[in-house]
Design an enzyme around this catalytic site. Structure first.
Site, mmCIF file in Angstrom:
data_model
loop_
_atom_site.group_PDB
_atom_site.id
_atom_site.type_symbol
_atom_site.label_atom_id
_atom_site.label_comp_id
_atom_site.label_asym_id
_atom_site.label_seq_id
_atom_site.Cartn_x
_atom_site.Cartn_y
_atom_site.Cartn_z
ATOM 1 N N CYS A 1 -3.518 -110.032 10.337
ATOM 2 C CA CYS A 1 -4.974 -110.211 10.776
ATOM 3 C C CYS A 1 -5.729 -110.215 9.159
ATOM 4 O O CYS A 1 -6.251 -109.085 8.805
ATOM 5 C CB CYS A 1 -5.675 -109.029 11.397
ATOM 6 N N GLU B 1 0.152 -112.598 18.479
ATOM 7 C CA GLU B 1 -0.397 -111.182 18.732
ATOM 8 C C GLU B 1 -1.136 -110.703 17.542
ATOM 9 O O GLU B 1 -0.809 -111.061 16.446
ATOM 10 C CB GLU B 1 0.922 -110.326 18.733
ATOM 11 N N ARG C 1 -3.993 -98.633 22.896
ATOM 12 C CA ARG C 1 -3.717 -99.620 21.516
ATOM 13 C C ARG C 1 -3.880 -100.940 22.473
ATOM 14 O O ARG C 1 -3.127 -101.448 23.245
ATOM 15 C CB ARG C 1 -2.304 -99.378 21.081
ATOM 16 N N ARG D 1 -4.536 -105.057 21.918
ATOM 17 C CA ARG D 1 -3.974 -106.017 21.300
ATOM 18 C C ARG D 1 -4.373 -107.407 21.975
ATOM 19 O O ARG D 1 -4.351 -107.390 23.162
ATOM 20 C CB ARG D 1 -2.446 -106.021 20.760
#
Length: 443
Positions: free
Chosen positions: A142, A189, A233, A235
């Site tokens: 990212c 992802e 978490r 995503r």
């Protein structure tokens, strides 16, 4: 040198591809100096060492023979979490790219039977050299999307190219491979904040590139790994199909949150902790039934973390350590975990400082079973698990993607969509706009 000694050296040389001399010495009950002398052929290992080396090199359990139903490539592969998920539903990996040498070591230790090389920097790979595949997988980094310089074009309503919007990003490399290879499907992802980065403009660039410019039908969903493991978490998962399908996120079966808690991933101190050939007593001492004391915080570090939490609490901030008990759900494990372990500290009871998770517990927290080999130092392992994906999440996604991938035999459509632009110009003989941009941005 007799045949038996030659065999010992063959196994030793192979083992040193996956283990450091220190790790190998620990597992063989020897010392680094001895391993070094063996490797340098200064002294000869005892013949029986070959049996121990063979065990270290064998994968856990029987090697399953399975027919693969589709082919995929693994980009920004990390330690192979997404790959494991797609192999479980019948996929075969035909190309891998990962630039980090330590991650490569872990990847190689867990996928030893690959018939293809492990490629490094994907920006240096020609898309035409990548094998044909049905699915592209990419947990791309990212990095901020640069849209500087296009605001004037936007204001004037002028069209501007994909290359101007994504300069300096690795998403570009995903796009150029999709453009050239045209796989039936892809899965990308990234962190949840990708959707809100730069007020949503970054994600809009990605969406338009995939759907409008490359022609894929995309489906996006934020998934919390807490459905599968005791870790909060979130995503974003972006799934795309070359042709229209009946894919729908309602097909995704998510177990209720809280089904698993921290106690399910911790080393067991009641005598039931399984022996792991690759770990030995590195993380857990089976003789004493206790986690290695090095994972317990020092008094100085524990006091620092407590003071830090108090200081920020007084300012009204939420910063501080995350103390977990048997029934807790952990915070998101990050790549900085090696620094102080503050986001997930295991409560060890009154009178004893809390401890970090061991790398083996981190692997379990990412949904990886104990057959997963950890051939790197604790610091590297913490970074790798913090950057990895929770494998069961992607296994669940792979299961609902698979019927849409194997519904028909894969047929490349490069000629249909890219061979000609209608004006007699062969696009396959001309530089792609993505490739042109890469050359400009690197120079």
């Amino acid at each position: 040198m007799n045949t038996r000694q030659e065999l010992v050296h063959q196994y030793l040389d192979e083992a040193l591809k996956y283990y450091s001399k220190a790790e190998l010495a620990n597992r063989l009950g020897s010392d680094q100096g001895t391993i070094r002398r063996w490797a340098a052929r200064e002294t000869e290992p005892k013949p029986y060492v070959v049996d121990s080396l063979k065990q270290l090199l064998l994968p856990f359990g029987p090697q399953e023979k399975r027919e693969t139903e589709f082919r995929f490539i693994d980009l920004f592969a990390g330690i192979g979490g997404i790959r494991k998920a797609f192999e479980r539903v019948g996929g075969e990996c035909v190309f891998t790219s990962e630039w980090d040498t330590y991650a490569q070591k872990t990847y190689a230790a867990n996928f030893r039977h690959d018939s293809h090389a492990l490629n490094g920097d994907i920006t240096q790979v020609n898309a035409f050299d990548i094998p044909d595949h049905d699915v592209l997988l990419a947990g791309f980094p990212c990095q901020p999307f640069s849209i500087a310089g296009v605001s004037k074009k936007n204001a004037l309503g002028r069209a501007h190219g994909f290359e101007d919007e994504t300069q300096g990003t690795l998403f570009f490399d995903v796009a150029r491979i999709l453009q050239v290879k045209r796989p039936r499907a892809f899965l990308l992802e990234n962190v949840k904040n990708l959707m809100s980065h730069d007020k949503g403009r970054t994600f809009d660039v990605i969406r338009r590139t995939l759907s409008e410019e490359l022609g894929y039908h995309i489906h996006c969903k934020i998934i919390d790994a807490q459905h599968f493991v005791p870790q909060h978490r979130e995503r974003i998962v972006i799934v795309g199909f070359r042709e229209p399908t009946d894919f729908n996120w309602d097909l995704l079966a998510l177990p209720p949150k809280g089904n698993t808690t921290i106690k399910d991933i911790l080393h067991k101190t009641d005598g039931t902790e399984p022996w792991n050939e690759h770990d030995g007593n590195k993380y857990f001492d089976h003789e004493t039934g206790q986690v290695n004391p090095k994972y317990t915080l020092t008094p100085k570090l524990w006091q620092y973390l407590q003071n830090y939490a108090v200081k920020h609490r007084e300012k009204g901030n939420g910063f501080g350590f995350g103390l977990v008990g048997p029934n807790s759900i952990a915070r998101t494990l990050s790549a900085r975990y090696y620094k102080d372990g503050s986001e997930v500290l295991v409560d060890q009871g009154v009178g004893k400082n809390p401890r970090r998770l061991t790398p083996r517990e981190c692997a379990r927290l990412m949904g990886l079973d104990d057959s997963f080999v950890i051939p790197v130092s604790d610091t590297r392992a913490y970074k790798q698990f913090g950057n990895s994906v929770v494998m069961p999440v992607f296994h669940a996604v792979a299961e609902i993607m698979k019927p849409r991938i194997v519904a028909e035999q894969f047929e490349p459509v490069i000629k249909d969509m890219w061979e000609s632009n209608g004006s007699g110009v062969d696009l396959l003989e001309s530089p792609s706009p993505y490739q042109t941009h890469r050359k400009e941005s690197v120079s």
